[in-house]
Design a protein around this motif. Structure first.
Motif, PDB file in Angstrom:
ATOM      1  N   TYR A 185       0.824  -1.207   0.000  1.00 18.82           N
ATOM      2  CA  TYR A 185       0.000   0.000   0.000  1.00 18.82           C
ATOM      3  C   TYR A 185       0.862   1.262   0.000  1.00 18.82           C
ATOM      4  O   TYR A 185       0.509   2.259  -0.602  1.00 18.82           O
ATOM      5  N   GLU A 222     -13.381  -5.058  -1.228  1.00 19.30           N
ATOM      6  CA  GLU A 222     -13.005  -5.932  -2.345  1.00 19.30           C
ATOM      7  C   GLU A 222     -14.221  -6.705  -2.799  1.00 19.30           C
ATOM      8  O   GLU A 222     -15.021  -7.154  -1.982  1.00 19.30           O
ATOM      9  N   TYR A 232      -4.457 -19.869   3.843  1.00 20.39           N
ATOM     10  CA  TYR A 232      -3.749 -18.759   4.485  1.00 20.39           C
ATOM     11  C   TYR A 232      -4.744 -17.878   5.248  1.00 20.39           C
ATOM     12  O   TYR A 232      -4.557 -17.542   6.419  1.00 20.39           O
TER      13      TYR A 232
HETATM   14  C1  BG6 Z   1      -3.074  -8.147   0.222  1.00 17.66           C
HETATM   15  C2  BG6 Z   1      -4.028  -9.026   0.977  1.00 17.66           C
HETATM   16  O1  BG6 Z   1      -2.012  -7.755   1.040  1.00 17.66           O
HETATM   17  O2  BG6 Z   1      -3.790  -7.002  -0.244  1.00 17.66           O
HETATM   18  C3  BG6 Z   1      -5.178  -9.450   0.092  1.00 17.66           C
HETATM   19  O3  BG6 Z   1      -3.347 -10.171   1.459  1.00 17.66           O
HETATM   20  C4  BG6 Z   1      -5.847  -8.249  -0.516  1.00 17.66           C
HETATM   21  O4  BG6 Z   1      -6.122 -10.234   0.814  1.00 17.66           O
HETATM   22  C5  BG6 Z   1      -4.820  -7.304  -1.142  1.00 17.66           C
HETATM   23  O5  BG6 Z   1      -6.720  -8.727  -1.509  1.00 17.66           O
HETATM   24  C6  BG6 Z   1      -5.496  -6.017  -1.560  1.00 17.66           C
HETATM   25  O6  BG6 Z   1      -4.596  -5.230  -2.295  1.00 17.66           O
HETATM   26  P1  BG6 Z   1      -5.093  -4.195  -3.379  1.00 17.66           P
HETATM   27  O7  BG6 Z   1      -3.826  -3.535  -3.831  1.00 17.66           O
HETATM   28  O8  BG6 Z   1      -5.760  -4.989  -4.456  1.00 17.66           O
HETATM   29  O9  BG6 Z   1      -6.038  -3.266  -2.680  1.00 17.66           O
END
Ligand code: BG6
Length: 496
Positions: A185, A222, A232
């Protein structure tokens, strides 16, 4: 900083992360001419295969997962593959690291490469300390022949205690400045832009405090479920998977004080102070401040979406949360008593990550039609998709009288047509190659965020009275999440 000649060793090079994210990111850096003239990507996986077979595999992964623009150039792809090497390493077999050392010595002599090495741990977390120990055993951490850095994927520990323990073990052979804890992030262009929005403009920062800000919302929703990652996820849950790392880091960027200079230590010094100021949630206060949920089987558009408990690798009676909403306070001078609401979940209607800053209403309401409680002025920092910044404010509806309507000024990154937004992994890998750890989580920040979430996780584990709410797929999670506002007129803002 120029990128020095170096070797990137990827443990777990045949795994999903390497194929989907790391190799495409390295290839893109290569295409952008950001890699040094001499470099090697050394896959270290448990599969027995020849160099040629490995090159074929890497080529196939790139064709599948690199962006189309990247794979349009087969010549470049072949040239890139010439820099890709392979050595079989079984992570739990100590002697394999002796062979790895031999391989690196030969490779660096043959290619006249200094032994500047990044070790990327793209492996299950229980192997982090094992691999680090084996590297130390064979002197692969020693810096006489060139610098050494390790990149560790999340989760960094499973709890406060295990995070401290892992850190101690890594520190047996590596200093803090050699350890890069990746949080993708922080590698997102739009998360970095929060700092630029705040600290390079005269008009945001003066109002960025408790006097003008009513509350802050951070949403990371999501659309997908846990898919093939049930094994996991069932040991993790949304709190460990998203909140402990990504979303608390975003909160820190939103809430931190301006650093006096823009360098790695100054920025991280400021963000860790935010995490250390999070007001602990006492066990007795958990139900008023935290809501957890789990998705259940649902018919969406005539298709049955599996419930979480039916996902592969998930225990049939699992209490793992796939949704969390919480209210948290940053106990410091700037933010005293301003609530920060954070929510994240899987199987929600949209894939959106954004921060909404809700400003307090004007001190005196001249136009009564304006709906004061829910929607006054907002600053919306959209992290993804459709990255951008929007400012929402009231305007007079043309015509008789003084009716007010909310409108917005909306900037989309996509309007900067010439600009390609780099993938988080590209940015972060390049930063590590250069030795810039600004966008990597420091040990004290990781500890501070575990310190905050640990008591909540403990209470969930031990107190059967804390509810786990079930929610249907394609909804915004349990409706109880709205109760966190403690005011019937307020609820989570539906994303733009
Ligand atoms: C990951 C998590 O670190 O970040 C996932 O393990 C999640 O579960 C993902 O889907 C989300 O990342 P982004 O960049 O798609 O928001």
């Amino acid at each position: 900083n120029p990128v020095e000649s170096q070797i990137l060793v990827i443990f777990g090079s045949n795994g999903d992360l390497a194929k989907r994210k790391l190799l495409p990111a390295i290839f893109q850096l290569y295409l952008d001419n950001l890699l040094p003239e001499r470099f090697a990507v050394l896959g270290a996986g448990s599969m027995e295969k020849t160099e040629a077979e490995n090159r074929t595999d890497v080529g196939a992964s790139l064709l599948e997962f690199a962006t189309k623009g990247a794979t349009d150039n087969p010549e470049k792809l072949q040239l890139f593959l010439e820099n890709v090497y392979y050595q079989k390493v079984h992570n739990e077999t100590e002697e394999d690291f002796g062979l790895l050392k031999q391989y690196i010595d030969d490779l660096s002599a043959r290619l006249e490469l200094p032994q500047n090495i990044i070790y990327y741990f793209s492996i299950p977390p229980f192997l982090y300390e094992v691999v680090a120990g084996h590297l130390v055993k064979y002197g692969l951490n020693e810096e006489a022949t060139g610098w050494k850095r390790i990149i560790i994927e999340k989760p960094f520990g499973y709890s406060y205690d295990t995070a401290i323990d892992l850190d101690k073990k890594l520190r047996n052979g590596f200093n803090e400045d050699q350890i890069y804890r990746i949080d993708h992030y922080l590698g997102k262009e739009t998360v970095q832009n929060i700092m630029v929005t705040r600290f390079s403009n005269g008009f945001f920062e003066p109002i960025w405090n408790r006097k003008y800000i009513d509350r802050v919302e951070i949403t990371a929703s999501e659309k997908i479920g846990v898919g093939s990652r049930g094994g996991y996820y069932d040991t993790s849950g949304a709190m460990r998977d998203m909140i402990q790392n990504h979303l608390l880091q975003v909160l820190a960027v939103v809430a931190m004080e301006p650093p006096s200079i823009f360098d790695s230590e100054s920025i991280r010094n400021e963000s860790v102070k935010v995490l250390q100021s999070l007001r602990p949630i006492k066990p007795a206060e958990i139900t008023q401040n935290v809501v957890r949920g789990q998705y259940i089987e649902t018919l969406v558009d005539d298709v049955i979406q599996k419930g979480y408990r039916q996902e592969k690798g998930v225990a049939p009676n699992s209490k793992t949360e796939t949704f969390v909403a919480l209210r948290v306070f940053v106990d410091n001078w700037r933010w005293g008593d301003v609530p920060f609401y954070i929510r994240t979940g899987k199987q929600l209607p949209e894939h959106v990550t954004e921060v909404t800053i809700h400003l307090k209403p004007a001190p005196h309401q001249l136009f009564k039609q304006r709906c004061v409680a829910q929607s006054t002025n907002m600053i919306i920092l959209r992290i993804s998709p459709d990255a951008g910044v929007a400012v929402d404010f009231g305007m007079k509806i043309p015509g008789a009288g003084y009716k007010v309507q909310n409108v917005n000024m909306d900037f989309h990154y996509s309007d900067l047509a010439e600009t390609k937004i780099s993938e988080a992994y590209e940015r972060l890998l390049l930063d590590c190659m250069i030795g810039d750890s600004t966008l990597y989580a420091r040990a004290d920040a990781v500890k501070a965020s575990w310190k905050f979430v640990d008591p909540i996780l403990q209470a969930w584990k031990t107190n059967q009275d804390i509810p786990l709410y079930f929610y249907e797929c394609n909804t915004w999670g349990p409706k109880e999440a709205n109760l966190l506002f403690g005011n019937k007129e307020l609820k989570w803002r539906p994303p733009f």
